[in-house]
Design an enzyme around this catalytic site. Structure first.
Site, PDB file in Angstrom:
ATOM      1  N   ARG A  51       0.803  -1.228   0.000  1.00 39.87           N
ATOM      2  CA  ARG A  51       0.000   0.000   0.000  1.00 39.87           C
ATOM      3  C   ARG A  51       0.834   1.275   0.000  1.00 39.87           C
ATOM      4  NH1 ARG A  51      -2.754  -3.931   1.680  1.00 39.87           N
ATOM      5  NH2 ARG A  51      -0.767  -4.484   2.569  1.00 39.87           N
ATOM      6  N   THR A  52       1.791   1.355   0.928  1.00 39.48           N
ATOM      7  CA  THR A  52       2.462   2.646   1.119  1.00 39.48           C
ATOM      8  C   THR A  52       3.268   3.020  -0.124  1.00 39.48           C
ATOM      9  OG1 THR A  52       2.572   2.076   3.444  1.00 39.48           O
ATOM     10  CG2 THR A  52       3.875   3.961   2.739  1.00 39.48           C
ATOM     11  N   LYS A  80      25.654  -3.914  -0.455  1.00 39.17           N
ATOM     12  CA  LYS A  80      27.125  -3.946  -0.563  1.00 39.17           C
ATOM     13  C   LYS A  80      27.765  -3.254   0.643  1.00 39.17           C
ATOM     14  CE  LYS A  80      26.506  -3.091  -5.460  1.00 39.17           C
ATOM     15  NZ  LYS A  80      26.592  -1.962  -6.400  1.00 39.17           N
ATOM     16  N   ARG A 101      11.058   3.861   3.643  1.00 37.19           N
ATOM     17  CA  ARG A 101      10.707   2.909   4.707  1.00 37.19           C
ATOM     18  C   ARG A 101      11.977   2.162   5.076  1.00 37.19           C
ATOM     19  NH1 ARG A 101       5.635  -1.087   4.682  1.00 37.19           N
ATOM     20  NH2 ARG A 101       4.712   0.916   5.216  1.00 37.19           N
ATOM     21  N   HIS A 129       4.720   5.736  11.816  1.00 41.95           N
ATOM     22  CA  HIS A 129       4.247   5.622  10.431  1.00 41.95           C
ATOM     23  C   HIS A 129       3.282   6.786  10.199  1.00 41.95           C
ATOM     24  CE1 HIS A 129       3.191   4.013   6.630  1.00 41.95           C
ATOM     25  NE2 HIS A 129       2.866   2.775   6.956  1.00 41.95           N
TER      26      HIS A 129
HETATM   27  N1   CP Z   1      -0.338  -0.055   5.845  1.00 40.76           N
HETATM   28  C1   CP Z   1       0.885  -0.323   5.323  1.00 40.76           C
HETATM   29  O1   CP Z   1       1.897   0.278   5.711  1.00 40.76           O
HETATM   30  O2   CP Z   1       0.864  -1.290   4.359  1.00 40.76           O
HETATM   31  P1   CP Z   1       2.121  -1.760   3.517  1.00 40.76           P
HETATM   32  O3   CP Z   1       3.078  -2.428   4.484  1.00 40.76           O
HETATM   33  O4   CP Z   1       1.584  -2.693   2.478  1.00 40.76           O
HETATM   34  O5   CP Z   1       2.754  -0.540   2.924  1.00 40.76           O
END
Ligand code: CP
Length: 357
Positions: A51-52, A80, A101, A129
């Protein structure tokens, strides 16, 4: 540089404005379709995502911009041995904004100190998040019509659940929010989050009983027990199915309960709940992410020249303050400056991961 590292980087007024802009984008897509023409978003995902990452990319494409990046640390030069600081220094020369991320708590703050372009935290370990939180608030606003005066239950892995940490921090900005934290003892909400609630006299209840809690809730935020955060797999096996929300458990729930989940789900929401279209809001929530992330990109690019990043302003260098949290970015990043935050509760915490020093 205006970054989004933690939800506290935005004021309540700014969050409310982002919610309104997201709603406007949903209704007037054409108006926004060229607003980022010529701009490049880099999505640097050192940890898996559906999603993100894809909603960020969809958001930038929907604004007329372009995207580049990687979806896996193994396909980048991290494999590396390249440091995060060097990766960010380089990629910020190829892009206008970066969404990242990372599995280590506090990694986006390290990135923001090196980057020439705005950094967006798209999830750091078990810490924060914030863009998920913004789309959660958009979802609550759309589903309930308001964000104030709600009893919000959070259920599952509250210890490592970065989405619930950021959401509690954000909901504190609203009026008369009551929290019900539903988790096994091993996965309770971290002390630093509860300390903040206590210092502001915000009501919260801790329980391990989901069924008993459901009738009192306006919003139920389910979370996954996250296999990837456990060092002891036997503990994961014991806890993984501790909460399963199914149709039967909703028998005594409010008619207008909103069920949210950041997704992905495993077993914690049974598929029979999906048929409860009015209350099961989690797929609408995922779709809202696209529009909220368009609003976030627009805001950060517009305010690129502003110097306002609370996360950076509130921390001070202290080379004696070595963090002991094994999940903290300070454990792996070379040449890092140790940072501390002095909190309103009197505790000194790591400036990156907020662990007590
Ligand atoms: N909600 C969320 O962070 O989903 P993903 O891990 O799929 O990005």
């Amino acid at each position: 540089m205006r970054n989004l590292i933690g939800i506290e980087d935005f004021s309540k007024e700014e969050i409310d404005e982002l919610i309104e802009v997201s709603k406007d984008i949903m209704n007037n897509r054409a108006k926004y379709s060229e607003m980022c023409k010529g701009k490049i978003l880099a999505t640097l995902f050192f940890e898996p995502s559906t999603r993100t990452r894809l909603s960020f990319e969809s958001a930038m494409l929907g604004l007329g911009g372009n995207v580049l990046g990687f979806s896996n640390a193994n396909s980048s030069s991290t494999s590396k041995g390249e440091s995060l600081a060097d990766t960010i220094t380089v990629v910020s020369g190829y892009s206008d904004i970066i969404a990242m991320r990372h599995p280590k708590d506090g990694a986006p703050l390290v990135a923001s100190m090196k980057s020439k372009v705005p950094i967006i935290n798209a999830g750091d370990g078990g810490h924060n998040h914030p863009t998920q939180t913004l789309l959660d608030l958009l979802t609550i606003s759309k589903e309930k019509g308001h964000i104030d005066n709600l009893t919000v239950g959070m259920c599952g892995d509250l210890k490592y659940g970065r989405t619930v940490h950021s959401l509690v921090n954000a909901l504190q900005m609203y009026e008369n929010i009551k929290f019900v934290f539903i988790s096994p003892n091993e996965l309770k909400m971290p002390e630093y989050i509860k300390d903040t609630l206590e210092s502001k006299n915000i009501e919260y209840l801790e329980t391990n009983d989901l069924e008993e809690s459901i009738p009192n809730l306006d919003v139920l935020y389910m979370t996954r027990i996250q296999r990837e955060r456990f060092s002891d797999m036997s503990e994961y096996e014991r806890l993984k199915d501790v909460y399963i929300l199914d149709k039967a458990k909703l028998k005594n729930a409010k008619e207008d309960l909103s069920i949210l989940h950041p997704l992905p789900r495993v077993n914690e929401i049974s598929v029979d709940v999906d048929d409860d279209e009015k209350r099961a809001a989690y797929f609408r929530q995922a779709e809202n992410g696209r529009y909220m992330r368009m609003a976030i990109i627009l805001k950060l690019l517009k305010e690129e020249s502003l110097k306002s990043n609370k996360k950076e302003e509130n921390v001070a260098e202290n080379n004696e303050a070595k963090c002991s949290n094994e999940r903290c970015i300070t454990m792996v990043e070379r040449g890092i400056k140790y940072l501390v935050t002095k909190c309103s509760d009197g505790n000194v915490r790591c400036g990156y991961c907020e662990n007590k020093i």
